[in-house]
Design a protein around this motif. Structure first.
Motif, short mmCIF file in Angstrom:
data_model
loop_
_atom_site.label_atom_id
_atom_site.label_comp_id
_atom_site.label_asym_id
_atom_site.label_seq_id
_atom_site.Cartn_x
_atom_site.Cartn_y
_atom_site.Cartn_z
N VAL A 33 0.51 -1.27 0.16
CA VAL A 33 0.25 -0.20 0.14
C VAL A 33 0.77 1.25 -0.09
CG1 VAL A 33 -1.71 1.11 0.49
CG2 VAL A 33 -1.82 -0.92 1.67
N LEU A 34 0.59 2.01 -1.17
CA LEU A 34 1.03 3.36 -1.15
C LEU A 34 0.42 4.50 -1.22
CD1 LEU A 34 3.29 2.85 -4.23
CD2 LEU A 34 4.15 2.39 -2.64
N CYS A 35 0.90 5.14 0.44
CA CYS A 35 0.22 5.53 1.17
C CYS A 35 0.91 7.19 0.39
CB CYS A 35 -0.04 6.09 2.48
SG CYS A 35 -1.67 6.62 3.01
N VAL A 36 0.46 8.42 0.11
CA VAL A 36 1.14 10.08 -0.77
C VAL A 36 0.96 10.97 -0.37
CG1 VAL A 36 2.57 10.61 -2.63
CG2 VAL A 36 2.16 7.61 -2.92
N ASP A 37 0.89 11.71 0.29
CA ASP A 37 0.78 13.03 0.77
C ASP A 37 0.79 13.90 -0.55
OD1 ASP A 37 0.84 15.90 1.42
OD2 ASP A 37 1.59 15.14 3.33
N GLN A 38 -0.62 14.27 -1.27
CA GLN A 38 -0.24 14.98 -1.90
C GLN A 38 -0.24 16.72 -2.05
OE1 GLN A 38 -3.67 14.70 -4.58
NE2 GLN A 38 -5.69 14.55 -3.03
N SER A 39 0.08 17.02 -0.56
CA SER A 39 0.13 18.62 -0.97
C SER A 39 1.52 19.21 -1.51
CB SER A 39 0.57 18.94 0.35
OG SER A 39 1.82 17.91 1.16
N GLY A 40 1.39 20.81 -1.84
CA GLY A 40 1.98 20.85 -3.56
C GLY A 40 3.69 20.47 -2.76
N SER A 41 3.82 20.69 -1.69
CA SER A 41 5.25 20.45 -1.40
C SER A 41 6.36 19.13 -1.57
CB SER A 41 5.93 20.91 0.09
OG SER A 41 4.87 19.66 0.80
N MET A 42 4.65 17.79 -2.24
CA MET A 42 5.19 16.55 -2.15
C MET A 42 5.19 16.08 -3.81
SD MET A 42 6.32 15.69 0.61
CE MET A 42 5.93 13.57 0.20
N ALA A 43 5.27 17.28 -4.76
CA ALA A 43 4.77 16.88 -5.92
C ALA A 43 5.91 16.17 -7.01
CB ALA A 43 5.50 18.50 -7.07
N ALA A 44 6.94 16.24 -6.52
CA ALA A 44 8.25 15.45 -7.08
C ALA A 44 7.92 14.03 -6.92
CB ALA A 44 9.50 15.49 -6.96
N SER A 45 7.95 14.20 -5.15
CA SER A 45 7.40 12.51 -5.21
C SER A 45 5.89 11.59 -5.53
CB SER A 45 6.63 12.86 -3.43
OG SER A 45 8.38 13.13 -2.15
N VAL A 46 5.09 12.83 -5.24
CA VAL A 46 3.76 11.51 -5.74
C VAL A 46 3.93 11.85 -7.36
CG1 VAL A 46 1.28 12.77 -7.38
CG2 VAL A 46 2.36 13.90 -5.30
N VAL A 47 4.89 12.02 -8.50
CA VAL A 47 5.40 11.62 -9.22
C VAL A 47 6.03 10.57 -9.48
CG1 VAL A 47 6.56 12.34 -11.57
CG2 VAL A 47 5.07 14.06 -10.69
N TYR A 48 7.03 10.12 -8.39
CA TYR A 48 8.21 9.11 -8.96
C TYR A 48 7.37 7.92 -7.63
CZ TYR A 48 12.30 10.81 -10.20
OH TYR A 48 13.74 11.53 -10.50
N ALA A 49 6.12 8.40 -7.20
CA ALA A 49 5.40 6.99 -6.46
C ALA A 49 4.62 6.21 -7.51
CB ALA A 49 4.55 7.86 -5.54
N SER A 50 4.24 7.40 -8.10
CA SER A 50 3.31 6.55 -9.32
C SER A 50 3.67 6.11 -10.36
CB SER A 50 2.22 8.21 -9.79
OG SER A 50 1.85 8.95 -9.03
N VAL A 51 5.03 6.40 -10.47
CA VAL A 51 6.00 5.71 -11.73
C VAL A 51 6.01 4.75 -10.71
CG1 VAL A 51 7.85 5.64 -12.82
CG2 VAL A 51 6.66 7.68 -12.81
N PHE A 52 6.24 4.23 -9.63
CA PHE A 52 6.83 3.17 -9.15
C PHE A 52 5.31 2.46 -8.70
CE2 PHE A 52 11.10 4.85 -8.05
CZ PHE A 52 11.73 3.74 -7.94
N GLY A 53 4.24 3.01 -8.45
CA GLY A 53 2.83 2.31 -8.14
C GLY A 53 2.50 1.59 -9.47
N ALA A 54 2.50 1.76 -10.20
CA ALA A 54 2.14 1.31 -11.71
C ALA A 54 3.82 0.41 -12.23
CB ALA A 54 2.35 2.39 -13.17
N VAL A 55 5.14 0.37 -11.97
CA VAL A 55 5.99 -1.05 -12.00
C VAL A 55 5.23 -1.76 -11.05
CG1 VAL A 55 8.17 -1.79 -11.68
CG2 VAL A 55 7.29 0.91 -12.80
N LEU A 56 5.02 -1.35 -9.51
CA LEU A 56 4.74 -2.28 -8.45
C LEU A 56 3.67 -3.29 -9.18
CD1 LEU A 56 5.28 -0.75 -5.37
CD2 LEU A 56 7.15 -2.02 -6.26
N ALA A 57 2.57 -2.99 -9.38
CA ALA A 57 1.61 -2.93 -10.04
C ALA A 57 1.61 -3.88 -11.13
CB ALA A 57 -0.11 -1.83 -10.16
N SER A 58 2.59 -4.15 -11.57
CA SER A 58 2.81 -4.82 -13.46
C SER A 58 3.67 -6.33 -12.50
CB SER A 58 3.39 -4.12 -14.21
OG SER A 58 5.31 -4.50 -13.72
#
Length: 400
Positions: A228-253
């Motif tokens: 379970v990836l639980c990601v804070d999407q507040s403005g300061s976390m923008a880069a983390s949201v991008v990377y978490a989304s990519v890793f989430g897609a990889v893990l889901a595969s």
């Protein structure tokens, strides 16, 4: 331009570009041609602000030495697009990305990113994607398709760079977590087998007779671990949201993993159904707003089916706007049930961000130390969590 045959003149030229001209630079070096154009691009971004009528450059020229540096690109998207073209012509890609980020921060160019001709001129990178996502709700229809192309270009580059290493690290971790004592010959873990059978060493033959074989089990067709990836999407976390989304897609595969992606601010959104398309997933986020970590963890906790086989990764700077004590109780309860809980202050290349140190210390006391993680380290962190071994925590002092 000055040739490298004159080292002293070359040093003066470089200092002149750094200092920006005027009486204060002290070099007495005049710039011409491409040097003047480079200086003009730098001047537009990093110079001191002055009256708009004193700065009417288009980005293709520059002063040869005198006068104060002046920051400003005006409010014209075509003018900014020409400036972006200049910096891409004169500077390497890594420098261009930094200058673009500074232009957004220093000169308030976010609004101009709404225009397609400017987006077509930018150098795509993670931070630009973060800015576009923060503007997602106000993007005009004429710009949305261009914005999606920019985001897709960055996502595809990240997937190409990170997917292979991630799958390799996690496949090994999953196989090791499923060890068997009756392995096939090709699946025998010889290092562990030899260590387990050293008492059966035959000196006269110079060999070990293994009475017990230890091997790697093949990953089952059904998912053996939940993430379970639980990601804070507040403005300061923008880069983390991008990377978490990519890793989430990889893990889901990966068939052996059942992956869920949850993003939150003061509300909680489950984006698991979009993991097959990271671009759609990213456009489903809404950067900005407050933070309610407790509410997000409550949702994640309600989705845990088999705690002993679950890894929860909280990605947040821990500035909690919800109920602090209840948040900590939830983490303690999850860990007590067997969940592997990982806290990442950031998932980006920038190192440790500003974060709530009191909450980080409280989580560490619960056995869930918080640390910033680079994209390159993330596969190793996940592999360690899946195998329930100590996490490879970097030195926080080096990340600042």
């Amino acid at each position: 331009m000055t040739t490298v045959n004159d080292p002293a003149a070359e040093r003066l030229r470089r200092w002149r570009l750094v200092l920006g001209g005027g009486d204060a630079d002290g070099t007495g070096c005049a710039l011409h041609g491409q040097d003047a154009a480079m200086d003009g691009a730098l001047e537009s971004l990093y110079g001191q602000r002055q009256h708009p009528r004193q700065h009417q450059r288009s980005g293709h020229g520059g002063r040869d030495g005198g006068g104060p540096r002046a920051a400003g690109l005006g409010s014209s998207a075509p003018q900014v697009a020409r400036w972006l073209g200049d910096v891409r012509r004169y500077f390497p890609s890594s420098v261009v990305q930094v200058m673009q980020r500074d232009a957004v921060d220093r000169l308030g160019l976010s609004a101009l990113l709404l225009e397609p001709e400017m987006l077509a001129a930018v150098e795509p990178d993670v931070h630009l994607v973060g800015t576009l996502l923060s503007l997602n709700k106000v993007l005009p229809e004429t710009t949305k398709e261009t914005a999606r192309r920019v985001v897709r270009a960055v996502v595809e580059e990240l997937e190409e760079r990170l997917a292979t290493r991630t799958r390799a690290a996690l496949t090994g971790a999953l196989d090791r977590a499923a060890r068997t004592s009756r392995p096939r010959h090709r699946a025998i873990d010889w290092n562990r087998t030899l260590r387990a059978n050293l008492q059966h060493y035959l000196p006269e033959h110079g060999t070990v007779v293994p009475e017990r074989l230890i091997g790697y089990g093949r990953a089952a067709r059904a998912a053996t671990k939940d993430v379970v990836l639980c990601v804070d999407q507040s403005g300061s976390m923008a880069a983390s949201v991008v990377y978490a989304s990519v890793f989430g897609a990889v893990l889901a595969s990966m068939r052996a993993l059942d992956t869920r992606l949850v993003v939150f601010d003061t509300a909680v959104v489950d984006l698991t159904d979009h993991l097959d398309d990271p671009v759609e997933l990213l456009f489903g986020t809404q950067l900005g707003g407050g933070t309610d970590i407790n509410r997000a963890l409550a949702y994640c906790q309600s989705r845990i089916r088999r705690p002993a086989d679950t890894v929860v990764v909280l990605i947040s700077d821990l500035y909690e706007g919800g109920i602090r004590d209840e948040m900590l109780r939830r983490v303690a309860a999850m860990k007590a049930s067997g969940v592997q809980f990982v806290t990442l202050l950031a998932l980006s290349d920038e190192g440790a961000p500003a974060y709530d140190r009191a909450h980080a210390a409280a989580l560490a006391a619960l056995g869930a130390p918080a640390f910033a993680c680079t994209p390159e380290l993330f596969p190793e962190v996940m592999a360690a969590a899946l195998e329930k071994r100590p996490l490879p925590i970097p030195d926080m002092a080096e990340q600042r």
